[in-house]
Write a protein that holds these residues in place. Structure first.
Motif, PDB file in Angstrom:
ATOM      1  N   ALA A  93       0.903  -4.585  -4.127  1.00 37.41           N
ATOM      2  CA  ALA A  93      -0.006  -3.967  -3.167  1.00 37.41           C
ATOM      3  C   ALA A  93       0.526  -2.593  -2.807  1.00 37.41           C
ATOM      4  N   THR A  94      -0.366  -1.642  -2.633  1.00 31.75           N
ATOM      5  CA  THR A  94      -0.004  -0.290  -2.241  1.00 31.75           C
ATOM      6  C   THR A  94      -0.854   0.143  -1.053  1.00 31.75           C
ATOM      7  N   CYS A  95      -0.280   1.008  -0.226  1.00 30.79           N
ATOM      8  CA  CYS A  95      -1.030   1.617   0.872  1.00 30.79           C
ATOM      9  C   CYS A  95      -0.956   3.125   0.724  1.00 30.79           C
ATOM     10  N   SER A  96      -1.862   3.825   1.398  1.00 34.76           N
ATOM     11  CA  SER A  96      -1.983   5.262   1.190  1.00 34.76           C
ATOM     12  C   SER A  96      -2.166   5.996   2.502  1.00 34.76           C
ATOM     13  N   ARG A  97      -1.717   7.224   2.513  1.00 36.52           N
ATOM     14  CA  ARG A  97      -1.969   8.100   3.653  1.00 36.52           C
ATOM     15  C   ARG A  97      -3.438   8.507   3.755  1.00 36.52           C
TER      16      ARG A  97
END
Length: 414
Positions: free
Chosen positions: A210-214
Motif C-alpha cells: 500500500a502507498t499513500c501520497s501527498r
C-alpha cells in the motif's frame, strides 16, 4: 475522550509498552507508558551536546525480529545501531556516502539505507575495515524505504514523480528489481495523474503493498496480478495530503499534514472506516505493536499518542518537548523497567511543589491587622442578641444596617 493537551493515560490502558521517539532537534527519547510510577517519564538516549542542525531523526526501524536492535538514521550520512541486550546497551555508528537517510533495514550482516537522492546503499557490518557501500540507483529521488517484516530480504522504495514511483527489490537475487508500479490512465483531459508515493507499507507479506501520497490518494498493489493498483482511494478534499502509512491485515492507517488519522478497509476503499482524534499538528509517523491493536503516532504538535486501533479511543498522550518525527512501539521486556533518570525527574518535581507550598504557608502575618478585625463587630448583628462571653459584652455595640438593606433602593415620595 475529549480533545486535550495534557499528559493523559486511560484507565483501561494496562498493556506494558515502551516507546522510542526521534525528534526534529535530533534527540532520541525513551518512554515507558506501562510504568505505574512514571508513565510520562522520559529519558534521552542520545548525547545532546553533539547534536546540530543536521541531526534531525529521519528514519527509525527495528533491526531484527526480536526487536532488540534499533536502527537510527538522521539527516546526515551517519546511522546509529543501538542494541538492547540483557547486559546493557551498546551503540555503533556507521557512515554512508550520501545523505539524508530516508529508510533503514537490516538483512543478515548487511545494513541497507535508502538515500534521498534515489540510491539504495548496502554495507557489510561484520567487516573489520571500512568498505565502500554497494549502490543501487532507483531514480533521482525517494521519500521512503520500507522492509518487509515477513521476508526481510525484500525492500520497497517510493518517491515523487513517475520515474520514482513504487519499486520492489529482492536483496537475495543480487538486489534485483522484482516489481515496478504503473500509473493510472490519464484523466478525462488526457493529462497524466500526478504521482507522489510519500510512504509505503507491506500488507502481511511481500506481494501486497500500500502507498499513500501527498496528492491525496492511497493505492493498493498486488505484485502477482498487475502493475497498476488493484484498489484506490482518491480524495479531492483540501488538506488530505497523506504523509505516513502503516498496514496490517485488512486495514491501512494513514496520517495527513493537517492532523487527521484515518483507517481504510482494503476490501472497500471508497471511503475511510475509522477516524482517530486528538491531533493538533501534522502526523509524521505511525507504528503498530506486535498484536496490531495499539496504534502509536508521532506528531509535529510535540505529542506522541497511542490509540486503540479498533475502538479509536485515545489511550495515552505525552508531551515530548520537541517535534516528534519518528516513533517505535514494542512490548516492554521488563515490566518494572523505569530509568533512574525518570525517577529523579519526578522526585525533583515533587520537591519543587513542596517548596512552593511551604513558601505560601510561610507568608508573614500582621498581628495588628488581625487584632483590628477581631475587635470589629459583625455586620448585621442585632442589639437584642445575647452575648456569648464576657469579653464580647464589654465591647461597644454599634448599629449597622445589613448589606441587603443598604442595597435596597429608596422609595420616592409622591
Amino acid at each position: 475522550m475529549k480533545w486535550t493537551t495534557a499528559n493523559i493515560k486511560h484507565a483501561n490502558y494496562t498493556a506494558k509498552h515502551e516507546l522510542y521517539v526521534g525528534t526534529h532537534t535530533g534527540s532520541f527519547k525513551h518512554l515507558v507508558p506501562g510504568s505505574e510510577k512514571t508513565p510520562h517519564g522520559q529519558s534521552n538516549l542520545s548525547e545532546l551536546g553533539s547534536l546540530d542542525k543536521e541531526s534531525r531523526v529521519t528514519s527509525l526501524a527495528f533491526g531484527n525480529e526480536a526487536e532488540t536492535e534499533i536502527l537510527l538514521g538522521r539527516a546526515k550520512n551517519a546511522v546509529e545501531l543501538l542494541s538492547f541486550a540483557e547486559g546493557g546497551t551498546s551503540r555503533k555508528t556507521v557512515s554512508f556516502s550520501s545523505a539524508p537517510i530516508v529508510g533503514l533495514a537490516r538483512y543478515n550482516d548487511k545494513l541497507i539505507a535508502g538515500i534521498g537522492n534515489g540510491q539504495i546503499q548496502t554495507l557489510q557490518l561484520e567487516v573489520d575495515e571500512e568498505s565502500e557501500p554497494v549502490v543501487i540507483t532507483t531514480g533521482n529521488q525517494i521519500d521512503h524505504l520500507r522492509q518487509c517484516a515477513q521476508v526481510r530480504s525484500v525492500v520497497a522504495t517510493g518517491g515523487k514523480e513517475r520515474q520514482n514511483n513504487l519499486k520492489v527489490y529482492d536483496l537475495c537475487s543480487d538486489a534485483k528489481q522484482v516489481f515496478s508500479s504503473k500509473n493510472l490512465p490519464n484523466d478525462y483531459l488526457q493529462l497524466e495523474v500526478p504521482v507522489w508515493d510519500s510512504d509505503i507499507g507491506f500488507v502481511d507479506g511481500p506481494s501486497v503493498l500500500a502507498t499513500c501520497s501527498r496528492t491525496g490518494y492511497i493505492r493498493l498493489y498486488d505484485t502477482r496480478k498487475q502493475r497498476r493498483p488493484v484498489a484506490c482511494f482518491a480524495s479531492e478534499e483540501h488538506g488530505m495530503s497523506f504523509t505516513t502509512l502503516v498496514a496490517r491485515g485488512n486495514f491501512i492507517y494513514s496520517g495527513t499534514t493537517m492532523g487527521a488519522l484515518k483507517a481504510f478497509d482494503t476490501r472497500r476503499m471508497k471511503t475511510h472506516v475509522h477516524t482517530y482524534k486528538g491531533f493538533t499538528g501534522g502526523i509524521s509517523d505511525l507504528h503498530l505493536d506486535s498484536t496490531g491493536r495499539y496504534l502509536s503516532s508521532a506528531s509535529l504538535d510535540r505529542y506522541v499518542r497511542i490509540h486503540d486501533s479498533e475502538s479509536t479511543v485515545l489511550l495515552y498522550q505525552c508531551y515530548v518537548k520537541s517535534k516528534a518525527t519518528k516513533i517505535l512501539i514494542r512490548q516492554a521486556k521488563n515490566e518494572s523497567q523505569v530509568s533512574e533518570e525518570d525517577e529523579r525527574e519526578v522526585q525533583l518535581d515533587v520537591e519543587d511543589s513542596l517548596k512552593k507550598s511551604k513558601r505560601i504557608k510561610a507568608t508573614p502575618v500582621d498581628d495588628e491587622y488581625e487584632n483590628l478585625f477581631d475587635q470589629m463587630p459583625t455586620v448585621g448583628d442585632s442589639e437584642d442578641e445575647p452575648a456569648e462571653t464576657n469579653a464580647t459584652q464589654s465591647k461597644p455595640k454599634l448599629k449597622r444596617k445589613s448589606v441587603n438593606q443598604s442595597l435596597k433602593p429608596k422609595k420616592k415620595k409622591n
